[in-house]
Design a protein around this motif. Structure first.
Motif, short mmCIF file in Angstrom:
data_model
loop_
_atom_site.label_atom_id
_atom_site.label_comp_id
_atom_site.label_asym_id
_atom_site.label_seq_id
_atom_site.Cartn_x
_atom_site.Cartn_y
_atom_site.Cartn_z
N PRO A 87 23.85 57.55 31.02
CA PRO A 87 23.34 56.64 32.05
C PRO A 87 23.11 55.22 31.53
O PRO A 87 22.79 55.01 30.36
N ALA A 88 23.25 54.26 32.42
CA ALA A 88 22.80 52.90 32.14
C ALA A 88 21.27 52.90 32.14
O ALA A 88 20.63 53.65 32.88
N VAL A 89 20.69 52.04 31.33
CA VAL A 89 19.23 52.05 31.19
C VAL A 89 18.55 50.90 31.92
O VAL A 89 17.33 50.82 31.97
N ASP A 90 19.36 49.98 32.50
CA ASP A 90 18.75 48.85 33.18
C ASP A 90 19.71 48.30 34.22
O ASP A 90 20.84 48.76 34.35
N GLU A 91 19.22 47.31 34.96
CA GLU A 91 20.02 46.61 35.97
C GLU A 91 20.36 45.23 35.44
O GLU A 91 19.48 44.52 34.92
N ILE A 92 21.63 44.85 35.55
CA ILE A 92 22.03 43.53 35.08
C ILE A 92 22.93 42.85 36.12
O ILE A 92 23.44 43.50 37.04
N THR A 93 23.10 41.55 35.96
CA THR A 93 24.05 40.77 36.74
C THR A 93 24.81 39.88 35.77
O THR A 93 24.19 39.24 34.91
N ALA A 94 26.13 39.88 35.89
CA ALA A 94 26.95 39.03 35.03
C ALA A 94 27.96 38.29 35.90
O ALA A 94 28.55 38.88 36.81
N ALA A 95 28.16 37.02 35.61
CA ALA A 95 29.06 36.18 36.41
C ALA A 95 30.25 35.74 35.57
O ALA A 95 30.21 35.73 34.34
N GLY A 96 31.33 35.37 36.27
CA GLY A 96 32.50 34.82 35.60
C GLY A 96 33.16 35.80 34.67
O GLY A 96 33.30 35.54 33.46
N LEU A 97 33.62 36.94 35.19
CA LEU A 97 34.20 37.99 34.35
C LEU A 97 35.60 37.60 33.89
O LEU A 97 36.35 36.92 34.59
N THR A 98 35.97 38.08 32.70
CA THR A 98 37.28 37.80 32.12
C THR A 98 38.35 38.65 32.81
O THR A 98 38.17 39.86 32.99
N VAL A 99 39.45 38.01 33.17
CA VAL A 99 40.55 38.69 33.84
C VAL A 99 41.82 38.55 33.00
O VAL A 99 42.17 37.45 32.58
N GLU A 100 42.48 39.67 32.74
CA GLU A 100 43.82 39.66 32.16
C GLU A 100 44.82 39.93 33.27
O GLU A 100 44.61 40.83 34.08
N GLY A 101 45.91 39.18 33.29
CA GLY A 101 46.85 39.30 34.39
C GLY A 101 46.41 38.43 35.54
O GLY A 101 45.60 37.51 35.39
N ALA A 102 46.95 38.73 36.72
CA ALA A 102 46.66 37.91 37.91
C ALA A 102 46.15 38.80 39.04
O ALA A 102 46.86 39.71 39.49
N LEU A 103 44.93 38.55 39.48
CA LEU A 103 44.37 39.28 40.61
C LEU A 103 45.02 38.80 41.90
O LEU A 103 45.07 37.60 42.17
N PRO A 104 45.54 39.71 42.71
CA PRO A 104 46.10 39.29 44.01
C PRO A 104 45.03 38.59 44.84
O PRO A 104 43.90 39.09 44.96
N PRO A 105 45.34 37.45 45.44
CA PRO A 105 44.32 36.70 46.18
C PRO A 105 43.76 37.45 47.39
O PRO A 105 42.64 37.18 47.83
N GLU A 106 44.54 38.42 47.94
CA GLU A 106 44.00 39.17 49.08
C GLU A 106 42.87 40.11 48.68
O GLU A 106 42.16 40.65 49.55
#
Length: 453
Positions: free
Chosen positions: A13-32
């Motif tokens: 299990p995860a032990v806490d709650e977090i928020t993270a912004a600006g995640l690293t992307v490899e490749g290209a996410l389809p805009p849709e």
């Protein structure tokens, strides 16, 4: 002291709650892909060891994609009374709000709902904070299955509440706005575990297997295998008077947790498919779920896809195991829910001898072909959620989204696969290893436009 298996490895299990912004992307996410992938999991709080995997409190994990970017990841416990220790059974009977809320998460009528089949759903905000129990304006007085079905033609939500005590099965329909329009008790149902069901364009299909209510089971999930419990399929016409005309058909012993789909074929027969286990397969899974000594294998080691063909005129059911690969978590292009489909997807697992491995599977039901996207050593993919491509013209014209737990790197990624060829299109690197979970949904922004939260 040996830790229970559902608190170790991919399931730690995860032990806490977090928020993270600006995640690293490899490749290209389809805009849709503009929306949220939200996935649920059993994740007890630190210091809590449930007696059964299913008793772990629910934690939702969300990944926000927009315009080719991965904007954020966040995880939140679903804050139900059970999270703080409230019991399900009280002196006044079951408390339907004392939910783990850890099995599934869906959107309907602009609401995000975290689900667990023994309880009321819990509403979440679009940032995954808990709003509270949702009873459809007081009209839902039973529990709600974790596997409701949205009719792609009408937007109606079909679901049921099951109970080990009469009435054992109650069927509900909510319109596209989220208002319950119909409820009916289903005659002839038993205390058999009913985790999932299916709808066709004309019928509702219930599945009762050999796993049934067992008051002697003390893991907190009072169910067990019984050779005396008949395995059956119930077929009911859709509509307000359908319950009066339900028919029950005997089938071979077994237990099915998840239906892939059901439909009427060209001859008017109902075709139903889904992974099933026999008595030994259920024993192996149950031993893992409760952490019994000598558990050996993990769940799904003997889970094989079965097909039932119900001839309503002849009153006969033909059934067969159609694949020898151990799989679970079947999915499809939801636009084909209730209609004849060509493609379906699943997650593969090692079999009871440890052979095979984890992967994302695609079945072509027309040719019988099977493809596997192998994710790599010590990497476990989650349920593969289908998202149609912009301007899609074919059934498999779209993407599969799956969250992968990577033990060697102590990390997790969101994989975006081409649903046609299972090739990787993009990888989103998540800020933590995500606990292996159960079900989730892709929720486009358009579904939450004008939502209440």
């Amino acid at each position: 002291m040996t830790r229970k298996p559902f608190l170790t490895g991919h399931y730690e299990p995860a032990v806490d709650e977090i928020t993270a912004a600006g995640l690293t992307v490899e490749g290209a996410l389809p805009p849709e892909l503009t929306g949220r992938l939200i996935r649920n999991s059993h994740n007890p709080k630190p210091g809590v060891t449930p007696a059964h995997w299913f008793k772990g409190s629910g934690m939702v994990h969300g990944i926000r994609l927009r315009d080719g970017r991965a904007e954020w990841y966040r995880n939140r416990w679903v804050h139900t009374p059970a999270l703080d220790g409230a019991p399900y059974m009280t002196e006044h009977g079951p408390d339907l709000t004392a939910s783990t809320a850890g099995t599934h998460v869906i959107e309907h009528g602009g609401r995000l709902l975290a689900l667990c089949e023994a309880n009321l759903p819990f509403e979440l905000t679009r940032d995954l904070d808990t709003v509270g129990a949702h009873d459809f304006g007081g009209k839902l007085r039973t529990a709600m299955t974790a596997h409701p079905k949205t009719d792609p033609a009408t937007g109606e939500l079909h679901f049921f509440g099951s109970s080990p005590f009469p009435p054992h099965l109650t069927y509900h329909v909510a319109d596209a706005r989220g208002e319950i329009t119909h409820s009916a008790e289903i005659p002839g149902a038993t205390a058999s575990l009913k985790h999932d069901f299916a709808v066709t364009r004309r019928h509702v299909v219930f599945i009762e297997g050999n796993v049934t209510f067992d008051p002697a089971e003390h893991s907190g999930i009072p169910y067990g295998w019984s050779d005396d419990q008949p395995a059956r399929i119930g077929v009911m016409p859709r509509g307000p008077e359908g319950a009066r005309h339900i028919r029950w058909f005997p089938i071979e012993p077994g237990s099915m947790l998840h239906a892939a789909n059901a439909y009427e074929d060209g001859r008017g027969r109902i075709v139903l498919e889904g992974p099933t286990v026999d008595r030994e397969g259920f024993r192996l899974s149950w031993n893992w779920w409760v952490g019994a000594p000598g558990r050996g294998t993990e769940p799904n080691a003997r889970s094989y896809t079965r097909r039932w063909v119900l001839d309503l005129t002849a009153g006969r059911v033909d059934e067969q195991v159609i694949d020898d690969l151990a799989v679970e978590f079947p999915t499809l292009n939801e636009e084909y829910l209730g209609a004849e489909h060509r493609y379906q997807y699943a997650v593969s697992f090692p079999d009871q001898n440890g052979l095979g491995g984890y992967g994302v599977v695609k079945y072509d039901r027309t040719t019988g072909a099977r493809q596997i996207h192998e994710v790599g050593d010590a990497r476990l993919p989650g349920e593969a959620v289908f998202v149609p491509a912009a301007g899609a013209t074919g059934e498999d014209d779209g993407y599969l989204l799956t969250v992968v737990s990577d033990l060697k790197q102590d990390a997790a990624q969101l994989l975006v696969l081409d649903a046609a060829g299972l090739d990787r299109i993009a990888t989103v690197h998540l800020p933590r290893r995500v606990t292996a979970g159960i079900h989730g949904s892709w929720i486009p922004d358009t579904a939450l436009d004008g939502s209440r939260t």
